[in-house]
Every structure is written in structure tokens, then in C-alpha cells.
Design a protein around this motif. Structure first.
Motif, mmCIF file in Angstrom:
data_model
loop_
_atom_site.group_PDB
_atom_site.id
_atom_site.type_symbol
_atom_site.label_atom_id
_atom_site.label_comp_id
_atom_site.label_asym_id
_atom_site.label_seq_id
_atom_site.Cartn_x
_atom_site.Cartn_y
_atom_site.Cartn_z
ATOM 1 N N GLY A 162 107.050 5.351 10.818
ATOM 2 C CA GLY A 162 107.810 4.800 9.849
ATOM 3 C C GLY A 162 107.986 5.523 8.575
ATOM 4 N N SER A 163 107.310 6.455 8.237
ATOM 5 C CA SER A 163 107.500 7.161 6.901
ATOM 6 C C SER A 163 107.404 8.831 7.245
ATOM 7 C CB SER A 163 106.101 7.034 6.090
ATOM 8 O OG SER A 163 106.051 5.534 5.499
ATOM 9 N N GLY A 164 107.942 9.000 8.227
ATOM 10 C CA GLY A 164 108.443 10.492 8.582
ATOM 11 C C GLY A 164 107.129 11.017 9.160
ATOM 12 N N LEU A 165 107.377 12.111 10.036
ATOM 13 C CA LEU A 165 106.504 12.711 11.078
ATOM 14 C C LEU A 165 105.195 13.374 10.112
ATOM 15 C CD1 LEU A 165 108.486 13.884 13.991
ATOM 16 C CD2 LEU A 165 106.871 11.830 13.978
ATOM 17 N N ARG A 166 105.499 13.927 8.814
ATOM 18 C CA ARG A 166 104.653 14.756 8.293
ATOM 19 C C ARG A 166 103.433 13.576 7.804
ATOM 20 N NH1 ARG A 166 102.422 16.343 3.457
ATOM 21 N NH2 ARG A 166 101.509 18.556 3.355
ATOM 22 N N ASN A 167 103.871 12.514 7.411
ATOM 23 C CA ASN A 167 102.844 11.372 6.913
ATOM 24 C C ASN A 167 102.304 10.867 8.093
ATOM 25 O OD1 ASN A 167 102.705 8.128 6.537
ATOM 26 N ND2 ASN A 167 102.859 9.237 4.728
ATOM 27 N N LEU A 168 102.885 11.095 9.486
ATOM 28 C CA LEU A 168 102.029 10.606 10.507
ATOM 29 C C LEU A 168 100.997 11.484 10.706
ATOM 30 C CD1 LEU A 168 103.383 9.220 13.866
ATOM 31 C CD2 LEU A 168 102.215 11.370 13.773
ATOM 32 N N VAL A 169 101.354 12.729 10.775
ATOM 33 C CA VAL A 169 100.244 13.808 11.058
ATOM 34 C C VAL A 169 99.223 13.599 9.923
ATOM 35 C CG1 VAL A 169 99.851 16.091 10.755
ATOM 36 C CG2 VAL A 169 101.874 15.375 11.970
ATOM 37 N N SER A 170 99.456 13.117 8.794
ATOM 38 C CA SER A 170 98.483 13.057 7.714
ATOM 39 C C SER A 170 97.523 11.861 7.937
ATOM 40 C CB SER A 170 98.999 12.967 6.440
ATOM 41 O OG SER A 170 97.945 12.500 5.283
ATOM 42 N N LYS A 171 98.141 10.878 8.637
ATOM 43 C CA LYS A 171 97.220 9.725 8.864
ATOM 44 C C LYS A 171 96.383 9.891 9.892
ATOM 45 C CE LYS A 171 100.394 6.391 6.799
ATOM 46 N NZ LYS A 171 101.292 5.098 7.129
ATOM 47 N N ALA A 172 97.107 10.775 10.752
ATOM 48 C CA ALA A 172 96.300 11.141 12.245
ATOM 49 C C ALA A 172 95.108 12.112 12.343
ATOM 50 C CB ALA A 172 97.256 11.561 13.389
ATOM 51 N N LEU A 173 95.056 12.669 11.091
ATOM 52 C CA LEU A 173 94.023 13.773 11.012
ATOM 53 C C LEU A 173 92.857 13.208 10.575
ATOM 54 C CD1 LEU A 173 96.106 16.938 9.500
ATOM 55 C CD2 LEU A 173 95.008 16.657 11.679
ATOM 56 N N PRO A 174 91.627 13.679 10.845
ATOM 57 C CA PRO A 174 90.432 13.320 10.074
ATOM 58 C C PRO A 174 90.426 13.477 8.624
ATOM 59 C CG PRO A 174 89.997 15.139 11.492
ATOM 60 C CD PRO A 174 91.479 14.799 11.947
ATOM 61 N N SER A 175 89.833 12.720 7.855
ATOM 62 C CA SER A 175 89.643 12.872 6.318
ATOM 63 C C SER A 175 89.283 13.887 6.045
ATOM 64 C CB SER A 175 88.999 11.771 5.781
ATOM 65 O OG SER A 175 87.491 11.492 6.612
ATOM 66 N N THR A 176 88.202 14.700 7.076
ATOM 67 C CA THR A 176 87.439 15.942 6.537
ATOM 68 C C THR A 176 88.615 17.109 6.735
ATOM 69 O OG1 THR A 176 86.767 15.942 8.795
ATOM 70 C CG2 THR A 176 85.392 15.086 7.047
ATOM 71 N N HIS A 177 89.591 16.871 7.054
ATOM 72 C CA HIS A 177 90.653 17.943 7.505
ATOM 73 C C HIS A 177 91.996 17.468 7.136
ATOM 74 C CE1 HIS A 177 87.162 19.016 10.085
ATOM 75 N NE2 HIS A 177 87.533 20.559 9.940
ATOM 76 N N ASN A 178 92.092 16.979 5.905
ATOM 77 C CA ASN A 178 93.427 16.322 5.527
ATOM 78 C C ASN A 178 93.971 17.055 4.273
ATOM 79 O OD1 ASN A 178 95.212 13.818 4.675
ATOM 80 N ND2 ASN A 178 94.565 13.810 6.974
ATOM 81 N N ASP A 179 93.751 18.329 3.830
ATOM 82 C CA ASP A 179 94.186 18.828 2.765
ATOM 83 C C ASP A 179 95.734 19.311 3.159
ATOM 84 O OD1 ASP A 179 94.422 22.107 3.646
ATOM 85 O OD2 ASP A 179 92.541 21.179 4.424
ATOM 86 N N ASP A 180 96.728 19.523 2.095
ATOM 87 C CA ASP A 180 98.160 19.589 2.330
ATOM 88 C C ASP A 180 98.365 21.016 3.203
ATOM 89 O OD1 ASP A 180 98.934 17.535 0.911
ATOM 90 O OD2 ASP A 180 99.244 18.842 -1.010
ATOM 91 N N GLU A 181 97.417 22.010 3.032
ATOM 92 C CA GLU A 181 97.782 23.330 3.991
ATOM 93 C C GLU A 181 97.593 22.825 5.360
ATOM 94 O OE1 GLU A 181 96.268 27.738 4.145
ATOM 95 O OE2 GLU A 181 95.693 26.480 2.291
ATOM 96 N N HIS A 182 96.406 22.139 5.448
ATOM 97 C CA HIS A 182 96.095 22.116 7.059
ATOM 98 C C HIS A 182 97.221 20.946 7.619
ATOM 99 C CE1 HIS A 182 93.650 22.131 10.501
ATOM 100 N NE2 HIS A 182 93.384 20.812 10.459
ATOM 101 N N ILE A 183 97.512 19.831 6.731
ATOM 102 C CA ILE A 183 98.475 18.834 7.070
ATOM 103 C C ILE A 183 99.800 19.708 7.364
ATOM 104 C CG2 ILE A 183 100.074 16.934 6.545
ATOM 105 C CD1 ILE A 183 97.862 16.151 4.721
ATOM 106 N N ASP A 184 100.462 20.611 6.768
ATOM 107 C CA ASP A 184 101.452 21.435 7.081
ATOM 108 C C ASP A 184 101.436 22.303 8.286
ATOM 109 O OD1 ASP A 184 102.858 20.738 4.867
ATOM 110 O OD2 ASP A 184 102.353 22.315 3.489
ATOM 111 N N TYR A 185 99.952 22.715 8.515
ATOM 112 C CA TYR A 185 99.856 23.523 9.713
ATOM 113 C C TYR A 185 99.816 22.553 10.970
ATOM 114 C CZ TYR A 185 97.072 25.843 13.279
ATOM 115 O OH TYR A 185 96.723 26.459 14.371
ATOM 116 N N CYS A 186 99.224 21.616 11.027
ATOM 117 C CA CYS A 186 99.254 20.696 12.149
ATOM 118 C C CYS A 186 100.653 19.915 12.526
ATOM 119 C CB CYS A 186 98.135 19.583 11.911
ATOM 120 S SG CYS A 186 96.614 20.174 12.078
ATOM 121 N N TYR A 187 101.397 19.850 11.137
ATOM 122 C CA TYR A 187 102.927 19.206 11.327
ATOM 123 C C TYR A 187 103.586 20.220 11.911
ATOM 124 C CZ TYR A 187 107.401 17.952 9.990
ATOM 125 O OH TYR A 187 108.728 17.702 9.874
#
Length: 224
Positions: free
Chosen positions: A47-72
Motif C-alpha cells: 500500500g505504501s510502495g514496494l520499497r516500503n514493503l521491502v523495509s517491512k519484510a526485512l528483519p530489524s537486524t538488517h534494515n538500514d537504508d543501504e540494505h533496503i535499497d539493495y534488497c529493493y
């Protein structure tokens, strides 16, 4: 007054894309040895875009912006090739669109999904029905920012109060209200009816064909 146009959200409103989105993200998570999630959980990530979905799906221990961008980027690569593998229009959508065409109602799509993917899905599943089709190009323009919805109204040649905005989330209802459009929530999508009402839905629909009466009457009964 009778409404002359309608803007539809895409995911959870026109199409059920939950499994394709979830499958793509789970492949990324599995390849990285992270926990995966159920379809039911993903309903609340969408609902808030796929990057936001990626952030929510990742474990909290791997949720920095650089890793979110990579996983996105990994998720987009996976999803782009499979975005219509399981995704289908909800029952009744085809009949609704045919009615709206017969009544010369102007129709558009506005989604928080990336612009390229929004256009691809709309073109593959609903060729020729919607103009314009608008997805996310800039984070600052993401719903509930009403700027894109207002710009769509201009392209349709309509006043904002002549347009029904149809969506399945509180964010969609907020967008409609912010744009001074008539907010209609659908109960077949990814969010509960209570969320739609709390966020400004003036009407809720249980089936796509329930939208038709709003285009047949000068008076509209709204939720109190």
C-alpha cells in the motif's frame, strides 16, 4: 450532480496481486537466509510502495537504508518478470469497466507501485481502459499526497469533486479526501472496512458492481 470520472487504485482494488508480490519478496528473503512471511502478513505490507514493503519484510537486524535499497533492487528484478503470473482482476471488475465505458465515464489508475510496473500491469490486464495510468516516480508524490490525483483530474478535464476515488486502504481514502474527491473504499482488498471508514470513506463497496449506482443518481447516500 453525477460523477463524471473515477480514479482506481491498482493493487487490492482492480487486481489481486498479493501472491506475485509476496512470492517475489520471499524469494529474495530466502536467498539471503532471512525469514519469509505469509500472504496474510504481506496484506499489511502492501500500500505504501514496494520499497516500503521491502523495509517491512526485512528483519530489524538488517534494515538500514543501504540494505533496503539493495534488497529493493533484487525484489524489483524478481517481481518485474513475474508481476502478472498469478495477478488477476477481481471478479466483477471486467463488467464494471464495461459499464463505465458505456456511460462515457473517464477512468484512470493511480498507484503507489512503481510507475513502470503500474503501467505494465494495466496494459497487460486492462488494455485501452485507463488514461492516464500513474504509478510512483518520486517518493514525495506518494499517496496520500494528493498532487498526482489532482494532476490526473486536470488531464481528464474534470473538477476534483466530479471524480470518485476508489481504493482498498486508509491511504487511498486519505488521498481522496486530500484531493477533494469522493472517497470510496472496497472491502475485497487488503484492508478491513473499519480502516477505510476511519480514514474518510464516504461509501464502501462489497462488490465492484456496487459502484454502478453512484453513477446513476444525482444524490448519493454517504456513511455517517
Amino acid at each position: 450532480m453525477k460523477f463524471k470520472g473515477v480514479i482506481f487504485d491498482l493493487d487490492g482494488t482492480l487486481v489481486n496481486s498479493l501472491e506475485d508480490i509476496s512470492d517475489a519478496m520471499n524469494i529474495v528473503l530466502k536467498n539471503l537466509d532471512y525469514p519469509i512471511h505469509s500472504y496474510e502478513t504481506y496484506q499489511y505490507f502492501i500500500g505504501s510502495g514496494l520499497r516500503n514493503l521491502v523495509s517491512k519484510a526485512l528483519p530489524s537486524t538488517h534494515n538500514d537504508d543501504e540494505h533496503i535499497d539493495y534488497c529493493y533492487q533484487l525484489m524489483i528484478e524478481e517481481y518485474s518478470g513475474n508481476c502478472t503470473r498469478k495477478t488477476k482482476a477481481y471478479n466483477g471488475i471486467a463488467e464494471l469497466l464495461e459499464f463505465l465505458v458505456s456511460q462515457n465515464i473517464k477512468m484512470s489508475v493511480f498507484s503507489n507501485k512503481s510507475d513502470a510496473l503500474t503501467k505494465k500491469i494495466a496494459a497487460d490486464l486492462f488494455p485501452g481502459y485507463f488514461e492516464p495510468v500513474v504509478g510512483l516516480t518520486t517518493e514525495a508524490l506518494k499517496k496520500p499526497n494528493p498532487s498526482e490525483a489532482i494532476e490526473i483530474s486536470k488531464k481528464l478535464g474534470l473538477k476534483t469533486n466530479e471524480i470518485i476515488f476508489v481504493g482498498d486502504s486508509g491511504i487511498d481514502m486519505q488521498t481522496a479526501t486530500n484531493a477533494e474527491m469522493f472517497a470510496v473504499g472496497v472491502t475485497w482488498g487488503y484492508r478491513p472496512e473499519e480502516e477505510l471508514i476511519v480514514n474518510g470513506a464516504k461509501k464502501t463497496l462489497n462488490t465492484p458492481l456496487d459502484l454502478i449506482p453512484l453513477f446513476q443518481s444525482d444524490e448519493v447516500n454517504v456513511l455517517i
